[in-house]
Design a protein around this motif. Structure first.
Motif, mmCIF file in Angstrom:
data_model
loop_
_atom_site.group_PDB
_atom_site.id
_atom_site.type_symbol
_atom_site.label_atom_id
_atom_site.label_comp_id
_atom_site.label_asym_id
_atom_site.label_seq_id
_atom_site.Cartn_x
_atom_site.Cartn_y
_atom_site.Cartn_z
ATOM 1 N N SER A 160 0.831 -1.206 0.000
ATOM 2 C CA SER A 160 0.000 0.000 0.000
ATOM 3 C C SER A 160 0.861 1.250 0.000
ATOM 4 O O SER A 160 0.581 2.227 -0.725
ATOM 5 C CB SER A 160 -0.928 -0.003 1.212
ATOM 6 N N ALA A 204 -0.687 -2.035 -4.124
ATOM 7 C CA ALA A 204 -1.857 -2.806 -3.695
ATOM 8 C C ALA A 204 -2.932 -2.765 -4.776
ATOM 9 O O ALA A 204 -3.045 -1.786 -5.529
ATOM 10 C CB ALA A 204 -2.400 -2.254 -2.380
ATOM 11 N N ASN A 205 -3.717 -3.820 -4.855
ATOM 12 C CA ASN A 205 -4.767 -3.963 -5.864
ATOM 13 C C ASN A 205 -4.201 -3.919 -7.280
ATOM 14 O O ASN A 205 -4.786 -3.328 -8.189
ATOM 15 C CB ASN A 205 -5.840 -2.881 -5.687
ATOM 16 N N THR A 206 -3.044 -4.531 -7.466
ATOM 17 C CA THR A 206 -2.440 -4.702 -8.785
ATOM 18 C C THR A 206 -1.979 -6.154 -8.923
ATOM 19 O O THR A 206 -1.932 -6.912 -7.951
ATOM 20 C CB THR A 206 -1.238 -3.766 -8.992
ATOM 21 N N SER A 227 0.976 -7.142 -6.623
ATOM 22 C CA SER A 227 0.776 -7.413 -5.193
ATOM 23 C C SER A 227 0.594 -8.899 -4.912
ATOM 24 O O SER A 227 0.873 -9.356 -3.804
ATOM 25 C CB SER A 227 -0.435 -6.635 -4.684
ATOM 26 N N LEU A 286 -6.400 -7.636 -3.107
ATOM 27 C CA LEU A 286 -7.183 -7.229 -4.271
ATOM 28 C C LEU A 286 -8.583 -6.784 -3.881
ATOM 29 O O LEU A 286 -9.224 -7.399 -3.012
ATOM 30 C CB LEU A 286 -7.277 -8.386 -5.274
ATOM 31 N N SER A 287 -9.049 -5.747 -4.527
ATOM 32 C CA SER A 287 -10.434 -5.303 -4.386
ATOM 33 C C SER A 287 -11.130 -5.204 -5.734
ATOM 34 O O SER A 287 -12.354 -5.125 -5.785
ATOM 35 C CB SER A 287 -10.488 -3.940 -3.678
ATOM 36 N N ASP A 288 -10.375 -5.214 -6.825
ATOM 37 C CA ASP A 288 -10.933 -5.148 -8.175
ATOM 38 C C ASP A 288 -11.263 -6.562 -8.647
ATOM 39 O O ASP A 288 -10.390 -7.434 -8.699
ATOM 40 C CB ASP A 288 -9.928 -4.494 -9.119
ATOM 41 N N TYR A 336 -9.141 -10.726 -9.775
ATOM 42 C CA TYR A 336 -9.305 -11.907 -8.934
ATOM 43 C C TYR A 336 -8.699 -13.148 -9.593
ATOM 44 O O TYR A 336 -8.815 -13.334 -10.813
ATOM 45 C CB TYR A 336 -10.779 -12.196 -8.680
#
Length: 310
Positions: free
Chosen positions: A162, A167-169, A172, A248-250, A254
């Motif tokens: 972060s 993060a979220n790539t 990560s 991950l958040s996208d 996933y």
């Protein structure tokens, strides 16, 4: 008339043993007795059933509709054979999001396992063949890394990534997968036992550099260990759930594990997601089965076994 004589060779210990026991019973050593064989076979059958029954259930469940999934025996086919309909629904749902998850898992597991195996081989070979101050300390730290579970490092890694803006790539999830302490440990042990020092010295005398020796001699001899490390890392990354969950958040990023769990969480309000989940699970195990079948032939002795005489 004279009769030609055929020269004979002296009887050795093996010939005398065969003559005394033509049935081959003398060659039956410890562990070859019928009782032991039956016991070992029985244990292997139980272990095989333990691992194969869940796979069989997944295959059967993927052929059922939601009604048949709960209204029929879990190990028997349902009234309707809906395998192809379920697979079409899995691949076509939400503009093919499952295909995206599948490709993400291929990238995470394929690239991560390949690079991790190479790095583990290089580090293990270096620790086994080069003597330098602190090598035992480095190896001890590696052993310590084997004992640390991945769940214990997931949150610190999230905070670190972060701060780095990663993060979220893809990075990560991919970067932590490039390190395998167990793989380094295994490669170090295997290289120390199989890569003979005389081969390395002979290559140096012939003018080969250290990198060339590693790539042309070390990697070939270490092939069985490398296949083992690759498969362990591939399966570990493919089945990894907690690290992608934290990082991950996208939904587009996933892997399969996180995507299937997302579908499973919606089954309470939308029962048709049972069909999507079971069909997706069936598709998710196919790459691992193919990798195991294709790579198992490399689990054999080193290619240069016997090249060096004692």
């Amino acid at each position: 008339m004279t009769t030609a004589t055929v020269p004979t060779r002296p009887l050795g210990p093996a010939d005398r043993a065969e003559a005394a026991d033509p049935a081959g019973r003398a060659g039956r050593g410890p562990g070859r007795r019928p009782a032991t064989t039956i016991l070992v076979t029985g244990i292997l059958v139980v272990v095989a059933v333990y691992f194969l029954v869940p796979v069989y259930w997944v295959v059967v469940a993927a052929t059922k509709t939601t009604d048949d999934l709960f209204g029929t025996n879990g190990f028997l086919l349902g009234e309707q054979f809906a395998l192809f309909e379920n697979l079409r629904a899995v691949l076509g749902y939400d503009d093919g999001i499952f295909v995206r998850w599948f490709l993400n898992s291929v990238v995470y597991a394929g690239v991560g396992a390949l690079v991790a195996t190479y790095l583990a081989a290089a580090a293990g070979y270096a620790l086994a063949k080069y003597r330098f101050r602190g090598s035992n300390l480095v190896f001890g730290l590696v052993l310590g890394g084997v004992l640390v579970p991945g769940t214990a490092t997931a949150l610190p890694l999230f905070l670190l990534f972060s701060q780095l803006g990663l993060a979220n790539t893809y990075w990560s999830v991919l970067i932590p997968s490039l390190v395998s302490p167990f793989g380094l440990f295994l490669c170090r042990i295997y290289a120390d036992a199989t890569v003979d020092g005389s081969l390395v010295e002979a290559a140096r005398i012939d003018g080969a550099g250290e990198l060339r020796i590693f790539h042309t001699i070390g990697l070939r001899i270490m092939t069985p260990a490398l296949v083992t490390v690759f498969l362990f890392q591939l399966i570990g990354i493919w089945n990894n759930y907690f690290l992608p969950l934290v990082m991950l958040s996208d939904q587009e990023l996933y892997p399969i594990t996180l995507g299937l769990n997302n579908w499973r969480s919606q089954t309470d309000r939308l029962p048709e997601f049972y069909e999507l989940t079971t069909g997706g699970v069936l598709l998710s195990v196919i790459p691992l089965a193919v990798a195991m079948i294709v790579l198992q032939r490399f689990w054999r002795g080193g290619l240069t076994e016997g090249a060096v005489k004692a």
